[in-house]
Design a protein around this motif. Sequence first.
Motif, short mmCIF file in Angstrom:
data_model
loop_
_atom_site.label_atom_id
_atom_site.label_comp_id
_atom_site.label_asym_id
_atom_site.label_seq_id
_atom_site.Cartn_x
_atom_site.Cartn_y
_atom_site.Cartn_z
N VAL A 105 -2.55 -2.14 -8.22
CA VAL A 105 -2.16 -3.07 -9.26
C VAL A 105 -1.40 -4.23 -8.62
CG1 VAL A 105 -2.08 -1.29 -11.05
CG2 VAL A 105 0.01 -1.87 -9.80
N MET A 106 -1.34 -5.33 -9.33
CA MET A 106 -0.59 -6.50 -8.88
C MET A 106 0.53 -6.74 -9.89
SD MET A 106 -0.67 -8.72 -6.37
CE MET A 106 -2.35 -8.62 -5.79
N GLY A 146 -8.21 -4.69 -8.50
CA GLY A 146 -9.55 -4.56 -7.95
C GLY A 146 -10.47 -3.83 -8.90
N GLY A 147 -11.73 -3.76 -8.52
CA GLY A 147 -12.71 -3.05 -9.31
C GLY A 147 -13.28 -3.91 -10.42
N PRO A 149 1.43 -6.54 -4.52
CA PRO A 149 0.48 -5.43 -4.70
C PRO A 149 1.19 -4.09 -4.59
CG PRO A 149 0.25 -6.39 -2.50
CD PRO A 149 1.30 -7.20 -3.23
N VAL A 150 0.76 -3.15 -5.43
CA VAL A 150 1.32 -1.80 -5.44
C VAL A 150 0.17 -0.81 -5.59
CG1 VAL A 150 2.81 -0.17 -6.69
CG2 VAL A 150 3.47 -2.58 -6.54
N ARG A 151 0.09 0.15 -4.66
CA ARG A 151 -0.89 1.24 -4.80
C ARG A 151 -0.25 2.35 -5.62
NH1 ARG A 151 -5.49 2.37 -2.90
NH2 ARG A 151 -5.36 0.97 -1.13
N ILE A 152 -1.04 2.94 -6.48
CA ILE A 152 -0.56 4.04 -7.32
C ILE A 152 -0.72 5.35 -6.55
CG2 ILE A 152 -0.81 5.26 -9.51
CD1 ILE A 152 0.11 2.27 -9.70
N TYR A 153 0.39 6.04 -6.34
CA TYR A 153 0.41 7.32 -5.66
C TYR A 153 0.64 8.45 -6.66
CZ TYR A 153 0.76 4.60 -1.39
OH TYR A 153 0.51 3.72 -0.38
#
Length: 170
Positions: free
Chosen positions: A103-104, A127-128, A32-36
């Motif tokens: 995102v994965m 997600g979402g 998993p990666v969060r978009i910053y």
Amino acid sequence: MSTADSNGSQQRGADTGTHLAGAIEGICHRLPVRIYYEDTDFSGIVYHASYLRFMERGRSDFLRLAGVMHTALAAGETGEPLAFAVRAMTLDFLAPARIDDVVMVETRFSGLAGARLTLVQQVVLAGGPQAGRVLVSAEVTVVVITLEGRARRLPPAVRERLAAFLPPAG
């Protein structure tokens, strides 16, 4: 579990939990990666080169969880000092990710031959309402090289570890 020295300090490279490296599920690694903000362009959409970083993390963490450490390979623990280098990459940008999305990065091995590893990667929304939507797909060819840049066959121990993650033949 983390590793600490006699003073209780964290050791460089200590395993602080596989959640940081994602997880292997069957023959697929998921990270998993969060978009910053730093991953986006001025409009809040992920800049195309950011996906390359995400996929590099996915490949590196897959290798780490499979028991193939870059540092051990470079130190010559499987013979001569070696490294992995991307030889070719084909990308298909299908839809954008945006700031604050999660995102994965999904990584699968599709082949091992001589000095070459072939991987298939996808970046999907995690997600979402559009969870699972593929944003970017890639086919990546990685080669094993000496520290001087000469191609070398995969060391047998590395080949054995990675072969367990190939899809069934047929």
